[in-house]
Structure formats: C-alpha cells, structure tokens
Design a protein around this motif. Structure first.
Motif, short mmCIF file in Angstrom:
data_model
loop_
_atom_site.label_atom_id
_atom_site.label_comp_id
_atom_site.label_asym_id
_atom_site.label_seq_id
_atom_site.Cartn_x
_atom_site.Cartn_y
_atom_site.Cartn_z
N GLN A 157 0.82 -1.21 0.00
CA GLN A 157 0.00 0.00 0.00
C GLN A 157 0.86 1.26 0.00
O GLN A 157 0.50 2.26 -0.63
CB GLN A 157 -0.94 -0.02 1.22
CG GLN A 157 -2.02 -1.11 1.10
CD GLN A 157 -2.81 -1.30 2.38
OE1 GLN A 157 -2.34 -0.97 3.48
NE2 GLN A 157 -4.01 -1.86 2.26
N ALA A 213 1.91 2.57 -3.46
CA ALA A 213 0.90 3.06 -4.39
C ALA A 213 1.09 4.55 -4.70
O ALA A 213 0.99 4.96 -5.87
CB ALA A 213 -0.50 2.80 -3.83
N LYS A 216 -3.35 -0.79 -3.33
CA LYS A 216 -4.10 -0.20 -2.20
C LYS A 216 -5.06 -1.21 -1.58
O LYS A 216 -5.26 -1.23 -0.36
CB LYS A 216 -4.89 1.01 -2.67
CG LYS A 216 -4.04 2.22 -3.03
CD LYS A 216 -4.92 3.34 -3.57
CE LYS A 216 -4.11 4.54 -4.01
NZ LYS A 216 -4.97 5.61 -4.60
#
Length: 693
Positions: A659, A662, A689
């Motif tokens: 995440q 990203a 994500k």
C-alpha cells in the motif's frame, strides 16, 4: 431436426467463383452483389490514403468470371506498385507442407491443444462428382447453372453446404455454427473437449448467439425450411436462352415452407434443442447480433444483417428489391431489429427496420457509397445497401457496423431505433466485413474481406493494405483512421486468406486481439499503439491442397475463459492456449485467465473487468519493465514486495508495504512517457491499495 453425436473426418472445398452459378451467397461471408470499385463515398472522410495515391494505384487483380475454363487454377498475385508492401515469404509459415489432417504446422506463442474433427452428419458423404448426392445438394442450394460447372467444382460447391462458421459460448458449452446446423461441445476440459450433440438444420450460414436458455441461428440460403428438414426444395428450372445470354440472376420460386431469417431454439435441455420461433426476413440473415438493453431485462434484441437476394413478396409479404426511388419501402438499405421476449420467445417479431444508410440532409435512403478501389464488382459505384456484421457495445451505447462499402458508427441507446452518428470509407478496402472495439471504447478495428473469403489474398505480392485490418481511433463519436494491420506471413496461391473474425484477449494494460485469417491461420496482434500494431503470436497450417484452392482454415478465433477456440471450416474445432514469449509474459497470460465470463457472443461486446489480484499487478509490472517506464530499482522492489505478499499468504505487514508503494506510482503516472504507461501505473496503484489473493 436430427441430433447426431458421433465424430468422423470430413473434407470440404469451394472455388472462388461459385456464386456466378447461383442465386445465394454461399461462400464465406461475401456480399450477394459485390461492391464495385470506386474512389469516393458520401461518408465522412477518414485519414485513409487517397484513392489516387501510389498505395491505391496497384494493378487491380482480375476477378474470376463465369467463363474460366479451369476455375481451380490459382490466379497470380498482382505486381506490387511502387510504395506497396507485400507479405513476408521468408516467414516460417510461408512454406508449410500441404494436407488436410497432416499439413505442416508453425506456431509462436501458441500451443495447439486439440482438433475435434467434424461430426459425420456434417459431411456430404460423397467424393465422386457423379455421385447423385452431389446433384441433389446442388438442386437444394438453388444452383441455377450447376450443369455448366466443371465436375470437380460441382463436388466442392455441394460440400460447402457443410462448412463450419461462427462460435458462441455459455458456461462450459461451446456452440459451433455450420451451414448445415449447429454442433454443441462440452469444454469443461478444453484440451479434451467432447461433442454433446449435433443439431442438423440446413440453411447457412448458421451463425449463432446464445442468451440464457435461448440459442439464435442465422439462415439465408434458399434450402432452409421451417421444420429444419434436409430435403430443401425442388431445383429451379433451367434458365431460358435470354437469361442464359444475359446471365440474369433469378429468385427461387416462392415456397410456403421456406425459411430465411433467425431461428430461435430453447436449449434448456442442452442435448435436445427445440425450435420455438422462426422470424422471417426479406433477405434472410447472413449474420446477426444479440443486443441487450440495460433498461429492459424482459427482452433481448437481434440486429439482422441480410446480404443476400430479396425474396419474392409471394413468399413473404412486403418484400421488395426495387431501388429507393421506385419503392421507398424497399428491403434494401436497411437492417432489421427483432424483439424477443425472454419469457415468451415464440412471440419474437421484427419491430423496426432502421434506415441506417440514410442521408440526413436529403432523406435519401442510399446515403452512403463504397469507397474501395479494388472491389470484386465491375462497373459504376454501388451504394452501400447492407451491413455484413454489427458489433454492439452497450456499455458505451455504441455499435460499429461493417457495411459493405463503409464502416459506420451507431448510437444504440434506444436499441429498437439505432441511429448512425458517423461513417467512414477507405479506398484500400474492398468489403467492410466485421468490427471490434477495444475495451475502453477508444478504438475500433474493422476488417476487409477482399476476395470474399474464397480468394488467396495473403500472397507475397498482395498489398498489405488490402484485405487487412484498419484501426480507427474513436473520440466524441467520430472515427479517425490510424493504421493497418495484415497477417505478415505470405501464404500460398491455394490458400484462401484474408482478415476475418476475432476477439479481444483480456490482458490488462494492453489492447490485444486474436484473429482468424482462414487458411492464414490465427494471428494475435497488439494494437495498444493504434499507429503501430504488431503480431505477438500465431498458429498456421499448410494449404489443404497444393494444386487447387479449396475452402478451409479458421473462420473465427475467439478467446474464452483462458483458451482460444478456432472454428476450422473444413477440419472441425481447434483449441489453443497462449504461451509465454518475448512479446507476452506468463504473468500477463495468467492475468488474462483471471477474467471469467458466464457467456460470450463476440458481436455483443461486454466491458472487461479485472479482479484486484496480485497476478494482475504482476502483469502491470512486467509491462512497465518492458517499456522501461520506471527505474529498474523500483521495478525490482515492486516484484519483490508482491512476491513476498503472495508467499506470506497476504500477511498484514506485507500488504501495508504494498500500500505504501501506491502513492509513488500515482505520482509517476503524472509524468509518464505515454498514456498507456500512465494508465498502467494508476491501475497498479489501485490494486496495491486493496489487493486480493
């Protein structure tokens, strides 16, 4: 109707001039009256080369005519004019050994898993031109000058009545159309697919679509009967001396039991289809398109493309083949729309006949013209009066029609009343045949069936802009020409070859299409950059016969739930699988396989949605590495983080690391070298994500 489950070998052939002897377009998807060559149309101009350019000045190949002594003698390819490029004779596919089931093969990036030969019910059962079965079939097909054909030609024309055609899919079932009916296969194990049943129901082409418990079949030939009978109708009487001299085309005598249109079967019992409706149309149904209205779940619609002769009003009331200035209700210059109540298919009927070729300024029904420079016809330019194939994309409210002399764009938000919003022509196109959108609806690939599917049009000296794909950009409901793509490998004089049916391969981040080229085999093309399409995989066999051109090869090649299926006209059903190469990684193939759909009717295009799985993320990383869109260090870090998350079985800490990667990707997208890489970065960031296993 008859259902036959057995499978045996079968051979079929056809010469390129068979229509000169009959009244019906029996050959592989060719207009009943081929469009003549000319240089302009009333359609909106594209950026295609002008007809007077060097690319359009090549010597026009002489088309076959009625009086050839030996119609099986291959006709030499034209001499390439300056500026024209032909096919590559050094390609491995160019010199393959001939044969029906033992031909030489060449492939790259494709593995051939299986060939299921045709069922025995789908063969003529005769190899001697003097066999009574040959004459009987020619009579049923309405061949008015059969006696003037050379004996070998009589045989192959009769065999053409058993040619394989288009494909449709539902669940673990594959439906293969045939000029003699439909074969239904169990593809739960694609490499070991099995025949479930054969539905014998002659009438050609037998193009198919499927929706829930309903199967639809196109019928256009004069031997089609309401009851699916195989006996056809009495042959036409011999032509009069005047008709013989003028070579007039006659319409078959009216028959109350003749059927030409769209059949509807209930396939609730997949091994025992039952015909529940048969909707008649004036020109029959060469092809059809299943259309779903997002606002109407009770009905489906069928767009009917008729290219054959108009039947007599004595056979079907209201049919007229007059020109528009003589009869404004002519059956020419229109398509038909059939409304099918899903719960009561027996009530299906034609509800509109849209005049999609009309000139909005003048109201003239014949508002479009052929823009080709090398059509099969002779004489003055012909107005576009038919669509050969229509592909609808309901998610964007548009359809692309390949309509003899033009490519057209239709607004289908009201599916009963489609409206033309754009039209293009191309001086390098002979006959607009079919169309495909890319997934985001920003491109359309049109095909040109130069030679009607019966000609050898991929030889070393055949121009690579003739019989090719034309790729158009689509923006604000306007089509703009970008480039051509044609099978790059030269084919033999005895191999019918030209652009034909294909479908998208759902590789995320790329526009890829798998496409049939008749005896040119299967070609997989990347058209992500519409100005530079290129081949990434192929499969091909040698010619069926080394001395004469007989009809064979792949009619359609479609991707469905992880595999490619080819409808081989003469041999049967092919099953293929993509393999990794320098053009396509295993991650990209696996990401494509992650897309599963409950059914597929290629001309009813659905938007592809990819799951947020890490295999899809891997495919994007491979693409960004290939294009060098990100630094090598960032690529390596992404690969390691994704692999770590997978092996940890989606450990929370590993997911959090993904995440965090990203945001940098989204920032890089803003400065990406090209739109394709920017889109890939954003799509990759979205998966990181919220990844799923």
């Amino acid at each position: 109707m008859n259902r036959v489950p057995s499978v045996v070998a079968f051979r079929v052939g056809a010469a390129a001039i068979i229509l000169c002897f009959g009244v019906s377009p029996l050959h592989a998807q060719t207009p009943a009256t081929p469009p003549p060559a000319h240089e302009s149309s009333k359609a909106t101009d594209s950026k295609a080369p002008d007809a007077k350019s060097p690319d359009a000045k090549a010597a026009e190949p002489k088309e076959d005519d009625d009086d050839k002594d030996d119609p099986f003698t291959p006709e030499p390819a034209p001499i390439l004019a300056p500026g024209m490029i032909g096919s590559d004779a050094s390609d491995p596919r160019a010199k393959l050994t001939p044969g029906l089931y033992d031909a030489g093969e060449a492939s790259m990036g494709i593995k051939h898993l299986a060939l299921l030969k045709k069922p025995d019910a789908f063969q003529l059962g005769a190899t001697d031109p003097d066999d009574p079965k040959v004459q009987k079939m020619l009579g049923q097909l309405g061949m008015r000058r059969a006696a003037k054909m050379p004996k070998p030609m009589q045989l192959v024309v009769a065999q053409l009545a058993f040619a394989n055609s288009d494909l449709a899919f539902q669940g673990y079932h594959l439906f293969q159309g045939n000029f003699y009916g439909v074969n239904i296969y169990d593809i739960s194990n694609p490499a070991s697919a099995t025949l479930l049943t054969s539905l014998v129901c002659p009438g050609g082409q037998g193009d198919v679509s499927v929706y829930k418990n309903l199967l639809f079949m196109s019928v256009e030939m004069p031997n089609g009967r309401l009851d699916c009978g195989v006996q056809g109708f009495p042959p036409m009487p011999p032509p009069t001396p005047e008709e013989e001299k003028e070579k007039k085309h006659r319409v078959p005598s009216a028959q109350k039991d003749r059927f030409r249109g769209v059949r509807i079967f209930d396939i609730s019992d997949i091994k025992n289809p039952k015909q529940v409706a048969a909707v008649q149309t004036c020109r029959g149904s060469h092809t059809h398109t299943l259309v779903e209205d997002p606002n109407d779940k009770d009905n489906v619609y069928i767009y009917v493309s008729g290219t054959s002769f108009v039947r007599q009003p004595e056979e079907l009331s209201g049919c007229s083949d007059e020109k528009p200035d003589k009869d404004p209700n002519t059956a020419l210059f229109r398509i038909e729309v059939i409304k099918v109540p899903v719960a009561a298919p027996q009530d299906a009927k034609v509800v509109s006949s849209p005049r999609v070729f009309m000139d909005a300024r003048t109201g003239a029904l014949n508002g479009l013209n052929n823009g080709g420079s090398h059509g099969m016809g002779k004489g003055t330019p012909a107005d576009t009066n038919q669509c050969h194939d229509i592909t609808v994309y309901s998610a964007i409210g548009l359809a692309a029609g390949a309509c003899s002399g033009n490519g057209i764009l239709l607004d289908i938000k009201d599916p009963v009343h489609p409206k033309r919003v754009d039209a293009v022509h191309d001086p390098n196109y002979s006959y607009w045949h079919s169309a495909s959108f890319n997934n985001d609806g920003t491109k359309v690939v049109f095909t040109d069936e130069w030679g009607g599917g019966l000609g050898a049009r991929c030889r070393q000296n055949d121009p690579n802009k003739w019989g090719a794909d034309a790729i158009f950009g689509l923006k604000d409901e306007k089509l703009n020409f970008e480039s051509y793509y044609k099978l790059p490998a030269a084919q033999a004089d005895t191999e019918n070859c030209v652009a034909h049916n294909g479908s998208l391969v759902p590789v995320p981040g790329r526009d890829i299409e798998v496409q049939a080229w008749y005896q040119g085999g299967v070609s997989v093309v990347d058209f992500t950059d519409p100005t530079k399409p290129f081949e990434i995989a192929y499969f091909d066999r040698g010619p069926i016969d080394p001395k004469m051109l007989v009809l064979g090869g792949e009619w359609s090649a479609y991707w469905y739930n992880g595999y490619i299926y080819g409808s081989e006209i003469a041999r049967g059903l092919d099953v293929f699988e993509l393999t990794a190469s320098k053009f396509l990684t295993q991650n990209e193939i696996d990401a494509a396989k992650a897309v599963r759909v409950p059914a597929l009717n290629v001309q009813n295009q659905k938007k592809i949605e990819w799951p947020a799985q890490l295999i899809v993320a891997k495919a994007y990383v491979d693409q960004l590495s290939r294009s060098q869109a990100l630094p090598a260090g960032q690529i390596s870090a992404l690969q390691k983080a994704i692999q770590s998350a997978e092996t940890s079985h989606m450990n929370k800490n590993k997911i959090e690391k993904l995440q965090r990667m990203a945001d940098p990707l989204e920032k890089s997208a803003a400065t990406a070298k090209n739109p394709a890489d920017a889109t890939r970065m954003r799509a990759l960031a979205d998966i990181l994500k919220h990844p799923s296993a």
